[in-house]
Design a protein around this motif. Structure first.
Motif, PDB file in Angstrom:
ATOM      1  N   VAL A  48       0.845  -1.190   0.000  1.00 33.34           N
ATOM      2  CA  VAL A  48       0.000   0.000   0.000  1.00 33.34           C
ATOM      3  C   VAL A  48       0.883   1.243   0.000  1.00 33.34           C
ATOM      4  CG1 VAL A  48      -1.832   1.258   1.193  1.00 33.34           C
ATOM      5  CG2 VAL A  48      -1.762  -1.232   1.303  1.00 33.34           C
ATOM      6  N   ALA A  49       0.495   2.233  -0.801  1.00 31.26           N
ATOM      7  CA  ALA A  49       1.181   3.531  -0.825  1.00 31.26           C
ATOM      8  C   ALA A  49       0.131   4.628  -0.785  1.00 31.26           C
ATOM      9  CB  ALA A  49       2.054   3.663  -2.067  1.00 31.26           C
ATOM     10  N   ASN A  50       0.242   5.522   0.175  1.00 32.12           N
ATOM     11  CA  ASN A  50      -0.659   6.665   0.294  1.00 32.12           C
ATOM     12  C   ASN A  50       0.098   7.941  -0.039  1.00 32.12           C
ATOM     13  OD1 ASN A  50      -3.258   5.511   1.529  1.00 32.12           O
ATOM     14  ND2 ASN A  50      -1.689   4.699   2.899  1.00 32.12           N
ATOM     15  N   VAL A  51      -0.512   8.765  -0.877  1.00 37.75           N
ATOM     16  CA  VAL A  51       0.159   9.987  -1.298  1.00 37.75           C
ATOM     17  C   VAL A  51      -0.883  11.071  -1.533  1.00 37.75           C
ATOM     18  CG1 VAL A  51       0.097   9.318  -3.733  1.00 37.75           C
ATOM     19  CG2 VAL A  51       1.819  10.940  -2.953  1.00 37.75           C
ATOM     20  N   ALA A  52      -0.502  12.301  -1.223  1.00 42.69           N
ATOM     21  CA  ALA A  52      -1.405  13.426  -1.465  1.00 42.69           C
ATOM     22  C   ALA A  52      -1.540  13.664  -2.964  1.00 42.69           C
ATOM     23  CB  ALA A  52      -0.881  14.676  -0.775  1.00 42.69           C
ATOM     24  N   PRO A  53      -2.744  13.937  -3.454  1.00 43.06           N
ATOM     25  CA  PRO A  53      -2.908  14.199  -4.892  1.00 43.06           C
ATOM     26  C   PRO A  53      -2.227  15.498  -5.293  1.00 43.06           C
ATOM     27  CG  PRO A  53      -4.934  14.678  -3.723  1.00 43.06           C
ATOM     28  CD  PRO A  53      -4.022  14.044  -2.721  1.00 43.06           C
ATOM     29  N   ASP A  54      -1.770  15.557  -6.544  1.00 44.34           N
ATOM     30  CA  ASP A  54      -1.149  16.775  -7.057  1.00 44.34           C
ATOM     31  C   ASP A  54      -1.893  17.312  -8.275  1.00 44.34           C
ATOM     32  OD1 ASP A  54      -0.471  14.981  -9.050  1.00 44.34           O
ATOM     33  OD2 ASP A  54       1.646  14.909  -8.523  1.00 44.34           O
ATOM     34  N   MET A  55      -3.069  16.717  -8.575  1.00 45.44           N
ATOM     35  CA  MET A  55      -3.821  17.140  -9.747  1.00 45.44           C
ATOM     36  C   MET A  55      -5.289  16.792  -9.536  1.00 45.44           C
ATOM     37  SD  MET A  55      -3.092  16.187 -13.766  1.00 45.44           S
ATOM     38  CE  MET A  55      -3.405  14.445 -13.519  1.00 45.44           C
ATOM     39  N   ALA A  56      -6.158  17.624 -10.118  1.00 46.74           N
ATOM     40  CA  ALA A  56      -7.592  17.355 -10.069  1.00 46.74           C
ATOM     41  C   ALA A  56      -8.156  17.355 -11.479  1.00 46.74           C
ATOM     42  CB  ALA A  56      -8.316  18.397  -9.218  1.00 46.74           C
ATOM     43  N   VAL A  57      -9.117  16.490 -11.727  1.00 51.67           N
ATOM     44  CA  VAL A  57      -9.816  16.439 -13.010  1.00 51.67           C
ATOM     45  C   VAL A  57     -11.278  16.778 -12.744  1.00 51.67           C
ATOM     46  CG1 VAL A  57     -10.429  15.029 -15.004  1.00 51.67           C
ATOM     47  CG2 VAL A  57      -8.243  14.665 -13.852  1.00 51.67           C
ATOM     48  N   VAL A 160     -15.426  16.154  -9.353  1.00 55.40           N
ATOM     49  CA  VAL A 160     -14.012  16.402  -9.052  1.00 55.40           C
ATOM     50  C   VAL A 160     -13.363  15.078  -8.677  1.00 55.40           C
ATOM     51  CG1 VAL A 160     -12.362  17.621  -7.591  1.00 55.40           C
ATOM     52  CG2 VAL A 160     -14.507  18.738  -8.255  1.00 55.40           C
ATOM     53  N   VAL A 161     -12.294  14.725  -9.367  1.00 53.55           N
ATOM     54  CA  VAL A 161     -11.516  13.533  -9.043  1.00 53.55           C
ATOM     55  C   VAL A 161     -10.083  13.968  -8.784  1.00 53.55           C
ATOM     56  CG1 VAL A 161     -10.662  11.306  -9.857  1.00 53.55           C
ATOM     57  CG2 VAL A 161     -12.991  12.026 -10.420  1.00 53.55           C
ATOM     58  N   PHE A 162      -9.603  13.707  -7.570  1.00 56.29           N
ATOM     59  CA  PHE A 162      -8.217  14.027  -7.228  1.00 56.29           C
ATOM     60  C   PHE A 162      -7.336  12.849  -7.614  1.00 56.29           C
ATOM     61  CE2 PHE A 162      -8.778  17.979  -5.111  1.00 56.29           C
ATOM     62  CZ  PHE A 162     -10.038  17.934  -4.520  1.00 56.29           C
ATOM     63  N   THR A 163      -6.248  13.131  -8.319  1.00 56.93           N
ATOM     64  CA  THR A 163      -5.378  12.068  -8.800  1.00 56.93           C
ATOM     65  C   THR A 163      -3.926  12.530  -8.736  1.00 56.93           C
ATOM     66  OG1 THR A 163      -4.964  10.564 -10.646  1.00 56.93           O
ATOM     67  CG2 THR A 163      -5.611  12.820 -11.206  1.00 56.93           C
ATOM     68  N   ASN A 164      -3.043  11.725  -9.294  1.00 54.29           N
ATOM     69  CA  ASN A 164      -1.614  12.037  -9.307  1.00 54.29           C
ATOM     70  C   ASN A 164      -1.086  11.953 -10.728  1.00 54.29           C
ATOM     71  OD1 ASN A 164      -2.110  10.528  -6.470  1.00 54.29           O
ATOM     72  ND2 ASN A 164      -0.544  12.102  -6.246  1.00 54.29           N
ATOM     73  N   ASP A 165      -0.246  12.898 -11.072  1.00 47.29           N
ATOM     74  CA  ASP A 165       0.286  12.948 -12.430  1.00 47.29           C
ATOM     75  C   ASP A 165       1.187  11.747 -12.701  1.00 47.29           C
ATOM     76  OD1 ASP A 165       0.769  13.889 -14.957  1.00 47.29           O
ATOM     77  OD2 ASP A 165       2.367  15.246 -14.352  1.00 47.29           O
ATOM     78  N   ASP A 166       2.072  11.408 -11.763  1.00 51.56           N
ATOM     79  CA  ASP A 166       2.986  10.279 -11.921  1.00 51.56           C
ATOM     80  C   ASP A 166       2.517   9.141 -11.021  1.00 51.56           C
ATOM     81  OD1 ASP A 166       5.049   8.577 -12.449  1.00 51.56           O
ATOM     82  OD2 ASP A 166       6.594   9.740 -11.411  1.00 51.56           O
ATOM     83  N   GLN A 167       1.535   8.396 -11.497  1.00 50.57           N
ATOM     84  CA  GLN A 167       0.984   7.306 -10.696  1.00 50.57           C
ATOM     85  C   GLN A 167       1.898   6.090 -10.671  1.00 50.57           C
ATOM     86  OE1 GLN A 167      -3.077   6.336 -11.667  1.00 50.57           O
ATOM     87  NE2 GLN A 167      -3.675   8.475 -11.909  1.00 50.57           N
ATOM     88  N   GLU A 168       2.698   5.902 -11.712  1.00 49.91           N
ATOM     89  CA  GLU A 168       3.520   4.700 -11.797  1.00 49.91           C
ATOM     90  C   GLU A 168       4.581   4.661 -10.698  1.00 49.91           C
ATOM     91  OE1 GLU A 168       4.669   1.102 -12.591  1.00 49.91           O
ATOM     92  OE2 GLU A 168       2.914   2.083 -13.458  1.00 49.91           O
ATOM     93  N   SER A 169       5.171   5.817 -10.361  1.00 48.79           N
ATOM     94  CA  SER A 169       6.176   5.822  -9.298  1.00 48.79           C
ATOM     95  C   SER A 169       5.558   5.480  -7.950  1.00 48.79           C
ATOM     96  CB  SER A 169       6.872   7.186  -9.233  1.00 48.79           C
ATOM     97  OG  SER A 169       5.941   8.205  -8.908  1.00 48.79           O
ATOM     98  N   VAL A 170       4.305   5.902  -7.737  1.00 45.96           N
ATOM     99  CA  VAL A 170       3.609   5.575  -6.491  1.00 45.96           C
ATOM    100  C   VAL A 170       3.302   4.077  -6.456  1.00 45.96           C
ATOM    101  CG1 VAL A 170       1.635   6.097  -5.024  1.00 45.96           C
ATOM    102  CG2 VAL A 170       2.601   7.883  -6.469  1.00 45.96           C
ATOM    103  N   ARG A 171       2.851   3.530  -7.577  1.00 49.12           N
ATOM    104  CA  ARG A 171       2.572   2.097  -7.634  1.00 49.12           C
ATOM    105  C   ARG A 171       3.847   1.272  -7.459  1.00 49.12           C
ATOM    106  NH1 ARG A 171      -1.194   3.634 -11.858  1.00 49.12           N
ATOM    107  NH2 ARG A 171      -3.326   3.325 -11.117  1.00 49.12           N
ATOM    108  N   GLU A 172       4.983   1.795  -7.921  1.00 50.22           N
ATOM    109  CA  GLU A 172       6.252   1.083  -7.755  1.00 50.22           C
ATOM    110  C   GLU A 172       6.582   0.935  -6.276  1.00 50.22           C
ATOM    111  OE1 GLU A 172       9.705  -0.976  -8.787  1.00 50.22           O
ATOM    112  OE2 GLU A 172       7.874  -0.497  -9.893  1.00 50.22           O
TER     113      GLU A 172
END
Length: 252
Positions: A48-57, A160-172
């Motif tokens: 599990v990795a938790n991270v604050a979002p840096d982008m919203a759609v 509003v959906v909060f997401t992350n621009d670089d999701q792959e590094s978080v999944r890694e």
């Protein structure tokens, strides 16, 4: 006259020898040595990795109604042009602006039938919807952008959906955590059984993310009647999970 008997004799003898060689090399005549197949262990681990979002759609919809399709479209175009200009003035790049849906639909009225007389439905006007999907990379501007879009004519949407621009590094990060947990679990189990881990024979993974729930569409429609400097927003954290399944051979 030369006799053919010796030649025939040689052919018969040669054929017999070949048959004997084939029989000697066949599984029915040869001793087979079968090695025991190694035991295996399959273990799964979840990271599990938790991270604050840096982008919203967000989605912004302009809906306009009029008696004719032309009038409804003109009114919608005027409002959406202002919304697009405002987004660009806020620093939103062209690549982060995309039309998500567009439709022109008639508004029908279905009269109640009276005295057994069937009345045909009638078109009483037209509705034009134009939805703009916006990626906002500066979350500090999100509330102000939502507020200004309503002032410019947006009257539906607002998801509003909060997401992350670089999701792959978080999944890694979650993936490495999952692999470590799977290996630790396997080593604990084999240690208790008095065996050790051998070579890996199979690896698989399953990933998913659990972002915060988007805002309801109804809330955006209600915002049109409110006056505020900006819409309050809470970004929270995004959670990314990776499950890894690993199969090892056992060394005994």
């Amino acid at each position: 006259m030369t006799s053919t008997f010796p030649a025939r004799r040689r052919m018969i003898v040669g054929g017999a020898l070949s048959a004997l060689l084939l029989c000697a090399s066949s599984p029915a005549f040869a001793d087979e040595v079968k090695l025991p197949e190694p035991g295996v262990i399959s273990v799964s681990g979840e990271g599990v990795a938790n991270v604050a979002p840096d982008m919203a759609v967000i989605s912004l919809t302009v809906l306009r109604e009029a008696e004719t399709a032309r009038a409804a479209l003109d009114a919608n175009n005027e409002a959406m042009t202002k919304v697009l200009a405002a987004m660009k003035a806020e620093g939103i790049a062209e690549r982060d602006l995309q039309t998500g849906a567009f439709s022109v639909q008639p508004r029908w009225v279905y009269p109640n039938n009276k005295d057994g007389e069937n009345q045909e439905p009638k078109i009483v006007g037209y509705t034009v919807n134009n939805t703009l999907t916006v990626r906002i990379r500066d979350l500090s501007r999100l509330g102000a952008i939502l507020d200004s879009s309503v002032s410019l004519g947006v009257n539906q949407g607002g998801d509003v959906v909060f997401t992350n621009d670089d999701q792959e590094s978080v999944r890694e990060t979650a993936r490495l955590d999952a692999v470590a947990k799977a290996k630790a679990k396997a080593e604990a189990m084999t240690g208790a059984l008095g065996v050790t881990l051998g070579r890996i024979t199979q690896i698989s993974e399953n990933t998913y993310s659990a972002p915060p729930m988007p805002m309801a569409r109804a809330e955006m429609a209600m915002m049109a009647g409110k006056a505020a400097d900006s819409v309050p927003m809470a970004a929270g954290e995004n959670e990314y999970r990776v499950t890894v399944s690993v199969t090892w051979e056992l060394t005994q």
